[in-house]
Design an enzyme around this catalytic site. Structure first.
Site, PDB file in Angstrom:
ATOM      1  N   LYS A 223       0.952  -1.250   0.118  1.00 53.05           N
ATOM      2  CA  LYS A 223       0.068   0.087  -0.068  1.00 53.05           C
ATOM      3  C   LYS A 223       0.949   1.196   0.029  1.00 53.05           C
ATOM      4  O   LYS A 223       0.599   2.018  -0.970  1.00 53.05           O
ATOM      5  CB  LYS A 223      -0.919  -0.062   1.319  1.00 53.05           C
ATOM      6  CG  LYS A 223      -1.910  -1.138   1.210  1.00 53.05           C
ATOM      7  CD  LYS A 223      -3.066  -1.081   2.417  1.00 53.05           C
ATOM      8  CE  LYS A 223      -2.290  -1.324   3.654  1.00 53.05           C
ATOM      9  NZ  LYS A 223      -1.625  -2.808   3.984  1.00 53.05           N
ATOM     10  N   ARG A 304      10.348  -0.130   8.811  1.00 53.66           N
ATOM     11  CA  ARG A 304      10.743  -0.296  10.436  1.00 53.66           C
ATOM     12  C   ARG A 304      12.102  -0.623  10.461  1.00 53.66           C
ATOM     13  O   ARG A 304      12.828  -1.149   9.663  1.00 53.66           O
ATOM     14  CB  ARG A 304      10.325  -1.934  10.703  1.00 53.66           C
ATOM     15  CG  ARG A 304       8.673  -2.022  10.877  1.00 53.66           C
ATOM     16  CD  ARG A 304       8.393  -1.258  12.542  1.00 53.66           C
ATOM     17  NE  ARG A 304       7.032  -1.382  12.489  1.00 53.66           N
ATOM     18  CZ  ARG A 304       6.191  -0.275  12.234  1.00 53.66           C
ATOM     19  NH1 ARG A 304       6.623   0.820  11.505  1.00 53.66           N
ATOM     20  NH2 ARG A 304       4.927  -0.353  12.565  1.00 53.66           N
ATOM     21  N   GLU A 333      13.284   2.232  19.917  1.00 52.33           N
ATOM     22  CA  GLU A 333      12.503   3.535  19.680  1.00 52.33           C
ATOM     23  C   GLU A 333      12.043   4.004  21.011  1.00 52.33           C
ATOM     24  O   GLU A 333      11.601   3.181  21.768  1.00 52.33           O
ATOM     25  CB  GLU A 333      11.249   3.359  18.746  1.00 52.33           C
ATOM     26  CG  GLU A 333      11.585   3.377  17.219  1.00 52.33           C
ATOM     27  CD  GLU A 333      10.587   3.344  16.263  1.00 52.33           C
ATOM     28  OE1 GLU A 333       9.423   3.542  16.655  1.00 52.33           O
ATOM     29  OE2 GLU A 333      10.851   3.311  14.916  1.00 52.33           O
ATOM     30  N   HIS A 352       9.649   8.659  14.294  1.00 54.19           N
ATOM     31  CA  HIS A 352       8.437   7.786  13.713  1.00 54.19           C
ATOM     32  C   HIS A 352       6.921   8.550  13.602  1.00 54.19           C
ATOM     33  O   HIS A 352       6.138   8.400  14.396  1.00 54.19           O
ATOM     34  CB  HIS A 352       8.220   6.641  14.783  1.00 54.19           C
ATOM     35  CG  HIS A 352       7.501   5.374  14.352  1.00 54.19           C
ATOM     36  ND1 HIS A 352       7.563   4.120  14.957  1.00 54.19           N
ATOM     37  CD2 HIS A 352       6.543   5.195  13.181  1.00 54.19           C
ATOM     38  CE1 HIS A 352       7.015   3.360  14.183  1.00 54.19           C
ATOM     39  NE2 HIS A 352       6.155   4.166  13.071  1.00 54.19           N
ATOM     40  N   LEU A 353       7.248   9.533  12.804  1.00 55.02           N
ATOM     41  CA  LEU A 353       6.140  10.376  12.178  1.00 55.02           C
ATOM     42  C   LEU A 353       5.377   9.999  10.959  1.00 55.02           C
ATOM     43  O   LEU A 353       4.434  10.728  10.524  1.00 55.02           O
ATOM     44  CB  LEU A 353       6.553  11.746  12.078  1.00 55.02           C
ATOM     45  CG  LEU A 353       7.186  12.529  13.249  1.00 55.02           C
ATOM     46  CD1 LEU A 353       7.570  13.943  12.990  1.00 55.02           C
ATOM     47  CD2 LEU A 353       5.995  12.535  14.390  1.00 55.02           C
ATOM     48  N   GLY A 354       5.695   8.815  10.276  1.00 55.32           N
ATOM     49  CA  GLY A 354       5.002   8.439   9.119  1.00 55.32           C
ATOM     50  C   GLY A 354       3.528   8.624   9.017  1.00 55.32           C
ATOM     51  O   GLY A 354       2.776   9.127   8.267  1.00 55.32           O
TER      52      GLY A 354
HETATM   53  N1  LIG Z   1       6.565   5.119   9.710  1.00 53.98           N
HETATM   54  C1  LIG Z   1       5.243   4.965   9.745  1.00 53.98           C
HETATM   55  O1  LIG Z   1       4.740   5.748  10.730  1.00 53.98           O
HETATM   56  C2  LIG Z   1       4.488   3.843   9.091  1.00 53.98           C
HETATM   57  C3  LIG Z   1       3.253   4.054   8.517  1.00 53.98           C
HETATM   58  C4  LIG Z   1       2.733   3.253   7.874  1.00 53.98           C
HETATM   59  C5  LIG Z   1       3.396   1.885   7.482  1.00 53.98           C
HETATM   60  N2  LIG Z   1       4.597   2.021   7.933  1.00 53.98           N
HETATM   61  C6  LIG Z   1       5.277   0.572   7.773  1.00 53.98           C
HETATM   62  O2  LIG Z   1       5.519   0.486   6.315  1.00 53.98           O
HETATM   63  C7  LIG Z   1       5.565  -0.642   6.021  1.00 53.98           C
HETATM   64  C8  LIG Z   1       4.737  -0.899   4.767  1.00 53.98           C
HETATM   65  O3  LIG Z   1       3.215  -0.899   5.080  1.00 53.98           O
HETATM   66  P1  LIG Z   1       1.954  -1.171   4.015  1.00 53.98           P
HETATM   67  O4  LIG Z   1       0.642  -0.568   4.637  1.00 53.98           O
HETATM   68  O5  LIG Z   1       2.503  -0.385   2.701  1.00 53.98           O
HETATM   69  O6  LIG Z   1       1.987  -2.633   4.178  1.00 53.98           O
HETATM   70  P2  LIG Z   1       1.595  -3.728   3.014  1.00 53.98           P
HETATM   71  O7  LIG Z   1       1.333  -5.103   3.797  1.00 53.98           O
HETATM   72  O8  LIG Z   1       0.493  -3.120   2.240  1.00 53.98           O
HETATM   73  O9  LIG Z   1       2.917  -3.717   2.204  1.00 53.98           O
HETATM   74  C9  LIG Z   1       4.068  -4.413   2.479  1.00 53.98           C
HETATM   75  C10 LIG Z   1       4.721  -4.884   0.953  1.00 53.98           C
HETATM   76  O10 LIG Z   1       6.080  -5.452   1.275  1.00 53.98           O
HETATM   77  C11 LIG Z   1       6.091  -6.683   0.713  1.00 53.98           C
HETATM   78  N3  LIG Z   1       7.195  -7.506   1.202  1.00 53.98           N
HETATM   79  C12 LIG Z   1       7.206  -8.279   1.994  1.00 53.98           C
HETATM   80  N4  LIG Z   1       8.537  -9.023   2.259  1.00 53.98           N
HETATM   81  C13 LIG Z   1       9.212  -8.524   1.150  1.00 53.98           C
HETATM   82  C14 LIG Z   1      10.567  -8.564   1.027  1.00 53.98           C
HETATM   83  N5  LIG Z   1      11.363  -9.236   1.644  1.00 53.98           N
HETATM   84  N6  LIG Z   1      11.118  -7.645  -0.003  1.00 53.98           N
HETATM   85  C15 LIG Z   1      10.097  -6.729  -0.681  1.00 53.98           C
HETATM   86  N7  LIG Z   1       9.023  -6.622  -0.408  1.00 53.98           N
HETATM   87  C16 LIG Z   1       8.174  -7.430   0.503  1.00 53.98           C
HETATM   88  C17 LIG Z   1       4.881  -7.355   0.682  1.00 53.98           C
HETATM   89  O11 LIG Z   1       4.346  -8.204  -0.308  1.00 53.98           O
HETATM   90  C18 LIG Z   1       3.736  -6.193   0.712  1.00 53.98           C
HETATM   91  O12 LIG Z   1       3.492  -5.892  -0.559  1.00 53.98           O
HETATM   92  C19 LIG Z   1       5.206  -1.773   7.229  1.00 53.98           C
HETATM   93  O13 LIG Z   1       6.418  -2.212   7.824  1.00 53.98           O
HETATM   94  C20 LIG Z   1       4.415  -0.603   7.903  1.00 53.98           C
HETATM   95  O14 LIG Z   1       4.675  -1.238   9.323  1.00 53.98           O
HETATM   96  C21 LIG Z   1       5.233   2.643   8.713  1.00 53.98           C
HETATM   97  O1  LIG Z   2       2.855   0.534  11.201  1.00 51.09           O
HETATM   98  C1  LIG Z   2       2.304   1.643  11.129  1.00 51.09           C
HETATM   99  O2  LIG Z   2       1.121   1.879  11.094  1.00 51.09           O
HETATM  100  C2  LIG Z   2       3.153   2.933  11.493  1.00 51.09           C
HETATM  101  O3  LIG Z   2       4.235   2.718  11.906  1.00 51.09           O
HETATM  102  C3  LIG Z   2       2.505   3.799  12.768  1.00 51.09           C
HETATM  103  O4  LIG Z   2       2.782   3.582  13.967  1.00 51.09           O
HETATM  104  P1  LIG Z   2       2.277   4.490  14.932  1.00 51.09           P
HETATM  105  O5  LIG Z   2       0.974   4.130  15.124  1.00 51.09           O
HETATM  106  O6  LIG Z   2       3.229   4.057  16.262  1.00 51.09           O
HETATM  107  O7  LIG Z   2       2.291   6.028  14.581  1.00 51.09           O
END
Ligand SMILES: NC(=O)c1ccc[n+]([C@@H]2O[C@H](COP(=O)([O-])OP(=O)(O)OC[C@H]3O[C@@H](n4cnc5c(N)ncnc54)[C@H](O)[C@@H]3O)[C@@H](O)[C@H]2O)c1
Ligand SMILES: O=C(O)[C@H](O)COP(=O)(O)O
Length: 616
Positions: A223, A304, A333, A352-354
């Site tokens: 996503k 992550r 963190e 961690h502001l994403g």
């Molecule tokens: N920083 C933040 O605040 C924040 C916010 C939202 C999401 N995230 C993180 O972002 C990441 C992605 O979130 P998302 O909602 O897109 O999840 P998602 O499940 O939609 O997408 C993750 C993708 O990673 C792929 N994947 C799995 N293993 C893999 C590998 N070895 N190599 C390449 N691709 C691989 C999966 O097939 C999937 O398509 C997650 O780790 C989530 O925790 C962080």
């Molecule tokens: O995986 C997530 O949804 C993000 O890393 C967001 O984490 P948070 O809810 O602690 O901001």
């Protein structure tokens, strides 16, 4: 029994016994030796009506109530991290909400045994110890966000605790943050800002690089990754992506080439990380992989911290392999104050502001509140992380069969004589549907629940059924019999066979020597239609007496009058026989449990060769 229960409500977590699963449970299932020795107090019929935790009148659920729910009270939800007010309001309308932020691990463990649901973000570690401390009460963990790497899913599953997340509401926020980091890193925005605020005017020091025409490698094309790709295309970048599980069509549709991992990391000028943290992605970016990257590559991590070996990244920054990094997430963190990575002049960091936009937080809060409330009500959880997601329409159709499956399990296990215990259960579904059109996971789970719960302290639901079966050395084999006809109803019948066990009721044995029962749904209600080789037709309600006798006049009347004399109301009766004058089975439904004396008189009746009393 009315079966108007919407199947959405039949799912797993509405309730739990106040007791935790028995860790000392035997590895196979040895039922009680005598039918009457069943511990009645422990028979938690999922069909027993009980007060719902919901403020609205609710239908029955397939699971037993939690401590609070069984007391008729509102459920309690513990929220351990800041949640948007719209979500909190939803939760408060449904449950008692305890917002306790910044709990220590010890404080969290102390609180979880008092709550039915826990709502967390990424800052709360929901460990095995937390599930153990909950002692069976915690039914739902709601992760207000995507990543569930801070929740011990195996421990949750073992405890029969559903984990739900909010997978969509923060996608755009995370993608925008990645793009913000990409652009600000390329133009040294953070460093130049700090320099100017420190009174310096360093125009030549902060010459950046342009984005247009550069290649961005998106690692993890889910996503967030695909939204980043879409936005970066608008900045004039060429996008390649690596994701072993992403559909090629989806990538192609937005003009992105899916390539191998090595090709992605060796050709990209910028690499943006968007995969989950799992055992296979942990430290995926290490000395070896940095060495394969284009010299001067720039890395953005909004996924992550744990997917990067941070010490290796520091080395790669120091030796110039990586020109710059922009990091929103860290292995630990918050990271240590003296972290060399955080302090590195070529590194831009955010805490961690994403997901931290007003809009995303409101969205996530609503998404998780709805999921948690639904789960507490026993609704289908569309965002379940550790349970099969069965579409609502399938559940609705399977509703009466779910009840039937549990009843058959509950019945068949009471036919087992003590001894070696149950090891193999065969469930045979007869259906006109193609196997691909019949999702039997919930039926299998309910057969398991029916078999395991009457004879153990385990609490079984769709989350932990397979786990519990495995733990107890119970092999569930599923078979399909494809019938001719139009596939209007999902199933014709369900048979449950227990193989290699002795029965306390010989009439329940099939020609192959298995204990066999079969049921069908008639007018929406579960019916028992076969015991061993005898066809019967009785509604599966209340209690059941099975008698095997020689088929001759008068036996039915004798047994009926024994029960009548003892004030036991007979709700139905059905006789199945092999041939006239030979063996017959009489199935008698009774509202009350007959006194031992009545059962003895039935046993003493001439022509009655054996009988068994079963609680459904
Ligand atoms: N920083 C933040 O605040 C924040 C916010 C939202 C999401 N995230 C993180 O972002 C990441 C992605 O979130 P998302 O909602 O897109 O999840 P998602 O499940 O939609 O997408 C993750 C993708 O990673 C792929 N994947 C799995 N293993 C893999 C590998 N070895 N190599 C390449 N691709 C691989 C999966 O097939 C999937 O398509 C997650 O780790 C989530 O925790 C962080
Ligand atoms: O995986 C997530 O949804 C993000 O890393 C967001 O984490 P948070 O809810 O602690 O901001």
């Amino acid at each position: 029994m009315a079966l108007a229960t919407p199947l959405r409500r039949l799912l797993p977590v509405a309730a739990a016994p106040a007791t935790a699963p028995d860790p000392a449970a035997p590895s196979s299932l040895t039922p009680p030796r005598r039918a009457l020795s069943l511990r009645h107090g422990r028979l938690r019929s999922s069909l027993a009506a009980f007060p719902s935790p919901s403020p609205e009148p609710r239908s029955r659920s397939l699971t037993a109530p939690s401590a609070s729910a069984s007391a008729g009270g509102r459920p309690t939800v513990l929220v351990t991290e800041k949640l948007g007010t719209a979500g909190l309001d939803l939760l408060r309308a449904f449950a008692n909400v305890d917002c306790s932020y910044e709990l220590t691990a010890e404080e969290l463990r102390a609180k979880v045994s008092l709550v039915d649901a826990l709502v967390v973000r990424s800052g709360t570690q929901v460990t095995r110890e937390v599930f153990e401390a909950a002692r069976g009460r915690l039914r739902v963990v709601g992760r207000a966000g995507v990543g569930i790497d801070n929740v011990d899913l195996q421990a949750a599953t073992e405890a029969g605790c559903l984990v739900v997340n909010a997978p969509t509401a923060n996608t755009v926020a995370a993608a925008e943050h990645a793009v913000a980091l990409l652009a600000s890193m390329a133009r040294n925005v953070a460093q130049a800002d700090a320099s100017l605020k420190a009174g310096k005017w360093q125009r030549s020091k902060y010459i950046g690089v342009t984005l247009v025409g550069k290649t961005l490698g998106v690692l993890g094309f889910g996503k967030v990754g695909s939204e980043v790709a879409r936005r970066a295309k608008g900045l004039g970048m060429d996008i390649i992506a690596h994701d072993p599980y992403a559909p090629v069509d989806r990538a192609r549709a937005i003009g992105v080439d899916l390539v191998s991992f090595d090709e992605a990391i060796s050709t990209a000028d910028f690499i943006s990380l968007h995969m989950p943290l799992t055992p296979s992605t942990e430290k995926l970016f290490n000395d070896e992989t940095f060495a394969k990257m284009k010299k001067g590559v720039r890395i953005i991590n909004v996924a992550r911290g744990g997917v990067v070996d941070e010490e290796a990244l520091l080395r790669a920054l120091d030796n110039g392999t990586v020109a710059q990094a922009a990091l929103d997430v860290f292995t630990e963190e918050p990271p240590p104050r003296d972290s060399k990575l955080v302090q590195h002049e070529n590194v831009t960091v955010t805490p961690h502001l994403g997901a931290s936009t007003t809009e995303a937080q409101e969205g996530v809060a609503i998404e998780i509140a709805e999921a948690v409330i639904g789960a507490l009500r026993g609704d289908l959880a569309a965002t379940a992380v550790n349970a099969p997601m069965v579409p609502a329409e399938v559940l609705s159709e399977l509703s009466p069969y779910v009840v039937l499956a549990e009843k058959l399990g509950r019945l068949v296990v009471q036919l087992v004589a003590g001894g070696s215990g149950v090891k193999v259960v065969k469930v045979v579904y007869s259906s006109t549907r193609d196997p691909d059109d019949l999702d039997t996971r919930i039926l299998r789970a309910m057969v398991t629940k029916g078999i395991v719960e009457p004879i153990s302290s385990a609490f079984v639901n769709i989350v932990n059924a397979d786990y519990v079966a495995k733990q107890r050395g119970l092999r569930i084999i599923e078979e399909r019999i494809l019938l001719d006809g139009s596939p209007e109803t999902p199933l014709d019948s369900i048979q449950v066979h227990l193989t290699n066990v002795e029965s306390k009721f010989g009439g329940a044995l099939s020609d192959a020597g298995d204990i066999r029962v079969e049921g069908k749904v008639k007018d929406g209600s579960p019916h028992l239609t076969l015991v061993g080789s005898f066809s019967v037709d009785v509604s599966l309600e209340g209690n059941l007496i099975l008698c095997r006798q020689v088929d001759q006049p008068g036996v039915i009347g004798k047994v009926g009058s024994i029960l009548g004399n003892m004030n036991v109301n007979v709700s139905f009766m059905s006789v199945g026989r092999t041939a006239r004058g030979k063996q017959a089975i009489m199935a008698i439904g009774v509202d009350e449990e007959p006194e031992k004396e009545a059962l003895k008189l039935i046993g003493d009746t001439s022509s009655v060769e054996e009988f068994v009393f079963l609680k459904l």
